[in-house]
Design a protein around this motif. Structure first.
Motif, mmCIF file in Angstrom:
data_model
loop_
_atom_site.group_PDB
_atom_site.id
_atom_site.type_symbol
_atom_site.label_atom_id
_atom_site.label_comp_id
_atom_site.label_asym_id
_atom_site.label_seq_id
_atom_site.Cartn_x
_atom_site.Cartn_y
_atom_site.Cartn_z
ATOM 1 N N ALA A 1 -31.486 -38.100 -4.006
ATOM 2 C CA ALA A 1 -30.853 -36.945 -3.371
ATOM 3 C C ALA A 1 -31.481 -36.724 -2.006
ATOM 4 C CB ALA A 1 -31.024 -35.695 -4.237
ATOM 5 N N SER A 2 -30.657 -36.405 -1.029
ATOM 6 C CA SER A 2 -31.162 -36.138 0.320
ATOM 7 C C SER A 2 -30.429 -34.952 0.918
ATOM 8 C CB SER A 2 -30.996 -37.380 1.212
ATOM 9 O OG SER A 2 -29.633 -37.762 1.278
ATOM 10 N N THR B 1 -37.697 -25.771 9.074
ATOM 11 C CA THR B 1 -37.706 -27.158 8.628
ATOM 12 C C THR B 1 -36.409 -27.886 8.947
ATOM 13 O OG1 THR B 1 -36.884 -26.441 6.464
ATOM 14 C CG2 THR B 1 -39.268 -26.663 6.730
ATOM 15 N N ALA B 2 -35.428 -27.171 9.527
ATOM 16 C CA ALA B 2 -34.149 -27.814 9.814
ATOM 17 C C ALA B 2 -34.315 -28.857 10.908
ATOM 18 C CB ALA B 2 -33.121 -26.770 10.245
ATOM 19 N N ARG B 3 -33.552 -29.944 10.773
ATOM 20 C CA ARG B 3 -33.587 -30.981 11.787
ATOM 21 C C ARG B 3 -32.516 -30.712 12.842
ATOM 22 N NH1 ARG B 3 -32.936 -36.412 8.545
ATOM 23 N NH2 ARG B 3 -31.423 -35.121 7.420
ATOM 24 N N TYR C 1 -21.564 -34.507 -3.401
ATOM 25 C CA TYR C 1 -21.824 -33.702 -2.213
ATOM 26 C C TYR C 1 -21.917 -32.247 -2.654
ATOM 27 C CZ TYR C 1 -20.174 -38.023 -0.086
ATOM 28 O OH TYR C 1 -20.018 -39.341 0.255
ATOM 29 N N LEU C 2 -23.074 -31.632 -2.434
ATOM 30 C CA LEU C 2 -23.315 -30.247 -2.833
ATOM 31 C C LEU C 2 -23.443 -29.402 -1.575
ATOM 32 C CD1 LEU C 2 -24.962 -32.277 -4.910
ATOM 33 C CD2 LEU C 2 -25.667 -30.113 -5.924
ATOM 34 N N MET C 3 -22.647 -28.357 -1.468
ATOM 35 C CA MET C 3 -22.665 -27.476 -0.308
ATOM 36 C C MET C 3 -22.840 -26.038 -0.774
ATOM 37 S SD MET C 3 -19.620 -29.608 1.408
ATOM 38 C CE MET C 3 -19.437 -30.383 -0.198
ATOM 39 N N PRO C 4 -24.065 -25.591 -0.941
ATOM 40 C CA PRO C 4 -24.302 -24.198 -1.343
ATOM 41 C C PRO C 4 -24.303 -23.270 -0.140
ATOM 42 C CG PRO C 4 -26.367 -25.393 -1.278
ATOM 43 C CD PRO C 4 -25.300 -26.374 -0.878
ATOM 44 N N THR C 5 -24.496 -21.983 -0.394
ATOM 45 C CA THR C 5 -24.577 -21.000 0.683
ATOM 46 C C THR C 5 -25.942 -21.090 1.374
ATOM 47 O OG1 THR C 5 -25.218 -19.368 -0.987
ATOM 48 C CG2 THR C 5 -22.903 -19.421 -0.346
ATOM 49 N N PRO C 6 -26.069 -20.562 2.596
ATOM 50 C CA PRO C 6 -27.272 -20.788 3.402
ATOM 51 C C PRO C 6 -28.567 -20.285 2.790
ATOM 52 C CG PRO C 6 -25.487 -19.997 4.776
ATOM 53 C CD PRO C 6 -25.024 -19.857 3.366
ATOM 54 N N GLU C 7 -28.506 -19.260 1.939
ATOM 55 C CA GLU C 7 -29.755 -18.712 1.411
ATOM 56 C C GLU C 7 -30.407 -19.605 0.371
ATOM 57 O OE1 GLU C 7 -26.339 -16.734 -0.877
ATOM 58 O OE2 GLU C 7 -26.821 -17.250 1.199
ATOM 59 N N VAL C 8 -29.735 -20.652 -0.073
ATOM 60 C CA VAL C 8 -30.283 -21.548 -1.087
ATOM 61 C C VAL C 8 -31.348 -22.445 -0.469
ATOM 62 C CG1 VAL C 8 -29.731 -23.462 -2.644
ATOM 63 C CG2 VAL C 8 -28.176 -21.513 -2.468
ATOM 64 N N ASP C 9 -32.461 -22.612 -1.171
ATOM 65 C CA ASP C 9 -33.556 -23.484 -0.738
ATOM 66 C C ASP C 9 -33.177 -24.927 -1.071
ATOM 67 O OD1 ASP C 9 -35.876 -24.934 -0.348
ATOM 68 O OD2 ASP C 9 -37.190 -23.462 -1.295
ATOM 69 N N LEU C 10 -32.733 -25.672 -0.074
ATOM 70 C CA LEU C 10 -32.269 -27.033 -0.317
ATOM 71 C C LEU C 10 -33.391 -27.958 -0.781
ATOM 72 C CD1 LEU C 10 -29.770 -27.630 2.633
ATOM 73 C CD2 LEU C 10 -29.316 -26.783 0.324
ATOM 74 N N GLY C 11 -34.604 -27.701 -0.305
ATOM 75 C CA GLY C 11 -35.735 -28.515 -0.752
ATOM 76 C C GLY C 11 -35.975 -28.375 -2.246
ATOM 77 N N ALA C 12 -35.883 -27.145 -2.743
ATOM 78 C CA ALA C 12 -36.064 -26.920 -4.177
ATOM 79 C C ALA C 12 -34.940 -27.567 -4.978
ATOM 80 C CB ALA C 12 -36.130 -25.422 -4.462
ATOM 81 N N VAL C 13 -33.709 -27.474 -4.476
ATOM 82 C CA VAL C 13 -32.581 -28.096 -5.177
ATOM 83 C C VAL C 13 -32.731 -29.615 -5.180
ATOM 84 C CG1 VAL C 13 -30.075 -28.383 -5.207
ATOM 85 C CG2 VAL C 13 -31.069 -26.181 -4.572
ATOM 86 N N MET D 1 -28.442 -32.986 3.864
ATOM 87 C CA MET D 1 -27.544 -33.305 4.968
ATOM 88 C C MET D 1 -28.117 -32.810 6.294
ATOM 89 S SD MET D 1 -23.756 -32.269 3.592
ATOM 90 C CE MET D 1 -23.148 -32.729 1.962
ATOM 91 N N PRO D 2 -27.667 -33.370 7.404
ATOM 92 C CA PRO D 2 -28.043 -32.818 8.702
ATOM 93 C C PRO D 2 -27.646 -31.349 8.811
ATOM 94 C CG PRO D 2 -27.003 -34.971 8.970
ATOM 95 C CD PRO D 2 -26.855 -34.594 7.522
ATOM 96 N N GLU D 3 -28.416 -30.612 9.594
ATOM 97 C CA GLU D 3 -28.198 -29.190 9.847
ATOM 98 C C GLU D 3 -28.267 -28.345 8.579
ATOM 99 O OE1 GLU D 3 -25.030 -28.112 12.461
ATOM 100 O OE2 GLU D 3 -25.258 -29.900 13.686
ATOM 101 N N GLN D 4 -28.971 -28.868 7.551
ATOM 102 C CA GLN D 4 -29.138 -28.111 6.315
ATOM 103 C C GLN D 4 -27.787 -27.696 5.720
ATOM 104 O OE1 GLN D 4 -32.616 -27.193 5.109
ATOM 105 N NE2 GLN D 4 -32.753 -29.012 6.391
ATOM 106 N N ALA D 5 -26.788 -28.556 5.872
ATOM 107 C CA ALA D 5 -25.435 -28.212 5.436
ATOM 108 C C ALA D 5 -25.223 -28.408 3.944
ATOM 109 C CB ALA D 5 -24.414 -29.047 6.208
#
Length: 303
Positions: A231-232, A289-291, A201-213, A234-238
């Motif tokens: 890798a997928s 792009t957030a769900r 479970y990876l939880m970075p700070t909000p400025e990180v591009d989760l799609g790129a990660v 999380m809901p709410e881009q968490a």
């Protein structure tokens, strides 16, 4: 659902604060079977990061063991925690099962790497795990979990029961992810030849591009031999969740090393070197792009 880990029931209860430019232990409470020795500052990328190795006197989980851990990271701290080695989970009587509850609290600006060694499930073992993660939006965390099956002398039996519940929150809000799995007297065919399974479970700070990660994680898993993983987001881009299946623990450990490398690339500079941030909401501004939050945060595990 088992109760949450609190100060009153934790057998290992640790609190961390930042003092003198580095992370130190502010509260250190532990009881049998936990043992905690001195910490180290070994991270060249983050010299203030405190590295700890938690040990247990037994080195194993038995039928009716009840282990409770609580880690509380204060603002701007950095902690890396692991244990002394893979933990064996031994046979439990029919009416018994071992349980482990872990609570991780990560305050603003803090950085946690919770990297316990895998569980080794012996024939007729029964284990219930609960992991609660509350990571501030302005904080970072990497949490891993893994297990493998072992049968001495090639015995045909496998473990009796494995129940796992993982809850992820950001900044004390409602859970953005509830990951629940239960295997009761599973047949060998359920695992399709794999004997080791893991999640990260990876939880970075909000400025990180989760799609790129996510793309970086997918490439890292593809380059790791004998690993089937995905890798997928999380809901709410968490954050992100990684699933792994492998024939044994060696590929799992190799995959964890690659995941940690990718995660480290998402970390901001040392908090002490940055101006203070003002957090006005428990959630970041939602990107296009957030769900939307689903009606239920529960997800089914592929195990």
């Amino acid at each position: 659902m088992t109760p949450a880990a609190t100060k009153s029931n934790a057998l290992l209860d640790l609190s961390f604060v930042r003092r003198g430019g580095r992370t130190v232990i502010d509260r250190r409470l532990f009881a049998w079977p936990f043992v905690l020795t001195r910490g180290f500052y070994l991270d060249a990328d983050r010299p203030d990061r405190l590295s700890l190795i938690v040990q247990t006197g037994s080195g194993a989980l038995h039928g009716e063991d009840r282990l409770v851990q609580r880690l509380d990271l204060g603002a701007d701290t950095a902690v890396s925690l692991t244990n002394q080695g893979a933990t064996s989970v031994h046979r439990a009587d029919t009416a018994a099962r071992a349980s482990e509850i872990v609570s991780l609290q990560v305050a603003r600006g803090a950085s946690l790497e919770y990297l316990p060694e895998p569980r080794i499930l012996f024939p007729d073992a029964a284990l219930s795990q609960q992991l609660d993660i509350d990571c501030a939006w302005d904080a970072s965390a990497l949490v891993v979990d893994a297990f493998t099956m072992h049968a001495p002398d090639g015995a045909p039996q496998i473990f009796r029961e494995l129940e796992s519940v993982v809850r992820v929150c950001r900044s004390g809000g409602d859970p953005v992810l509830i990951d629940r799995a239960r295997l009761l007297r599973p047949a060998h065919k359920v695992f399709r030849g794999a004997r080791a399974f893991a999640s990260a479970y990876l939880m970075p700070t909000p400025e990180v591009d989760l799609g790129a990660v996510q793309q970086q994680l997918t490439a890292a898993l593809s380059d790791t031999p004998d690993v089937y993983g995905a890798a997928s987001v999380m809901p709410e881009q968490a954050g992100l969740v990684v699933r792994i299946a492998a024939p044994d623990l060696r590929p799992v450990r190799a995959a964890f090393a690659r995941i940690k490398q990718v995660y480290r690339l998402t970390l901001p500079p040392d908090r002490a070197a940055r101006p203070a941030m003002v957090i006005t909401s428990v959630a970041p501004a939602a990107p296009e792009t957030a769900r939307a939050r689903p009606s239920s945060a529960a997800t089914a595990s592929p195990w």
